[in-house]
Write an enzyme that holds these catalytic residues in place. Sequence first.
Site, PDB file in Angstrom:
ATOM      1  N   HIS A 193      14.168  47.511   2.470  1.00  0.00           N
ATOM      2  CA  HIS A 193      14.270  46.682   1.264  1.00  0.00           C
ATOM      3  C   HIS A 193      14.211  47.567   0.015  1.00  0.00           C
ATOM      4  CE1 HIS A 193      12.170  43.330   3.743  1.00  0.00           C
ATOM      5  NE2 HIS A 193      13.428  42.989   3.644  1.00  0.00           N
ATOM      6  N   LYS A 231      12.262  30.371   8.270  1.00  0.00           N
ATOM      7  CA  LYS A 231      11.808  31.311   9.301  1.00  0.00           C
ATOM      8  C   LYS A 231      10.399  30.921   9.754  1.00  0.00           C
ATOM      9  CE  LYS A 231      14.386  35.427   7.946  1.00  0.00           C
ATOM     10  NZ  LYS A 231      14.266  36.771   7.387  1.00  0.00           N
ATOM     11  N   ARG A 263      22.641  45.323   7.498  1.00  0.00           N
ATOM     12  CA  ARG A 263      22.253  46.342   8.481  1.00  0.00           C
ATOM     13  C   ARG A 263      23.319  46.396   9.566  1.00  0.00           C
ATOM     14  NH1 ARG A 263      16.444  43.684   8.659  1.00  0.00           N
ATOM     15  NH2 ARG A 263      17.874  41.983   8.319  1.00  0.00           N
ATOM     16  N   SER A 288      11.473  43.416   8.726  1.00  0.00           N
ATOM     17  CA  SER A 288      10.072  43.010   8.566  1.00  0.00           C
ATOM     18  C   SER A 288       9.512  42.576   9.911  1.00  0.00           C
ATOM     19  CB  SER A 288       9.952  41.860   7.566  1.00  0.00           C
ATOM     20  OG  SER A 288      10.360  42.282   6.300  1.00  0.00           O
TER      21      SER A 288
HETATM   22  P1  ADP Z   1      14.040  40.796   7.160  1.00  0.00           P
HETATM   23  O1  ADP Z   1      15.390  40.479   7.718  1.00  0.00           O
HETATM   24  O2  ADP Z   1      13.652  42.222   7.300  1.00  0.00           O
HETATM   25  O3  ADP Z   1      12.955  39.824   7.561  1.00  0.00           O
HETATM   26  P2  ADP Z   1      14.381  39.574   4.499  1.00  0.00           P
HETATM   27  O4  ADP Z   1      14.678  38.190   4.934  1.00  0.00           O
HETATM   28  O5  ADP Z   1      13.222  39.741   3.609  1.00  0.00           O
HETATM   29  O6  ADP Z   1      14.169  40.652   5.632  1.00  0.00           O
HETATM   30  O7  ADP Z   1      15.685  40.212   3.882  1.00  0.00           O
HETATM   31  C1  ADP Z   1      16.005  40.256   2.538  1.00  0.00           C
HETATM   32  C2  ADP Z   1      17.293  41.008   2.375  1.00  0.00           C
HETATM   33  O8  ADP Z   1      17.087  42.383   2.675  1.00  0.00           O
HETATM   34  C3  ADP Z   1      18.458  40.566   3.262  1.00  0.00           C
HETATM   35  O9  ADP Z   1      19.656  40.667   2.506  1.00  0.00           O
HETATM   36  C4  ADP Z   1      18.435  41.583   4.375  1.00  0.00           C
HETATM   37  O10 ADP Z   1      19.706  41.737   4.960  1.00  0.00           O
HETATM   38  C5  ADP Z   1      18.035  42.833   3.603  1.00  0.00           C
HETATM   39  N1  ADP Z   1      17.413  43.847   4.448  1.00  0.00           N
HETATM   40  C6  ADP Z   1      16.335  43.716   5.238  1.00  0.00           C
HETATM   41  N2  ADP Z   1      16.047  44.872   5.870  1.00  0.00           N
HETATM   42  C7  ADP Z   1      16.979  45.775   5.462  1.00  0.00           C
HETATM   43  C8  ADP Z   1      17.262  47.143   5.778  1.00  0.00           C
HETATM   44  N3  ADP Z   1      16.524  47.809   6.678  1.00  0.00           N
HETATM   45  N4  ADP Z   1      18.303  47.741   5.168  1.00  0.00           N
HETATM   46  C9  ADP Z   1      19.068  47.025   4.302  1.00  0.00           C
HETATM   47  N5  ADP Z   1      18.880  45.746   3.972  1.00  0.00           N
HETATM   48  C10 ADP Z   1      17.851  45.117   4.545  1.00  0.00           C
END
Ligand code: ADP
Length: 169
Positions: free
Chosen positions: A22, A46, A96, A134
């Site tokens: 992030h 979620k 990703r 996460s």
């Molecule tokens: P997660 O999928 O890790 O639970 P979130 O729902 O908080 O995360 O995701 C928020 C945004 O961050 C989304 O657009 C998700 O694709 C992006 N994101 C999460 N992890 C990564 C990563 N390792 N690299 C790039 N973008 C990411």
Amino acid sequence: MKVNMNQIAIYPGSFDPVTNGHLDIIKRAAKLYDHLIIAVASNMEKKTPLFTIDERINMLREVCSNLPNVEVDSFKGLLVDYAKKRSASTLVKGLRAVSDFEYELQMALTNRKLNPDVETIFMMTAFRYIYLSSSIVKQVALVGGNTDGMVPPLVAEKLIQKAKELGRE
Ligand code: ADP
């Protein structure tokens, strides 16, 4: 010369907790926009989050404290409505592995249908974070694993505390 009048972007997510993946997107997006709002979703479909909304916001604020044009906020309800309220014309999403694509495409098209004035921009993950999420971080931390390199040090400490509170360590 700047030709784009609206340089406010929103980076939405659950951030439960913020990871180095992030943070990489945040730092890169902050260079592209005048103002970047990290919008923590408080009504998530979620699973039950590990961290409360305030804990997630506080961790984000601390790890972004050196980025002056980054703000951390939370939102409820439709993301496009929140974007309109904040005068933001861009949603930033991180991509990703290929597995993210289908869901993100669906979300981007739905958001465009709901408000065609809000554009979704995708940023590719840094290669080293391609499998970082996460959820995986939580799985590792809750069984006592080391999350160094996956999350900022402050978050790694909070994860250790949470694991203790939950009596799994
Ligand atoms: P997660 O999928 O890790 O639970 P979130 O729902 O908080 O995360 O995701 C928020 C945004 O961050 C989304 O657009 C998700 O694709 C992006 N994101 C999460 N992890 C990564 C990563 N390792 N690299 C790039 N973008 C990411």
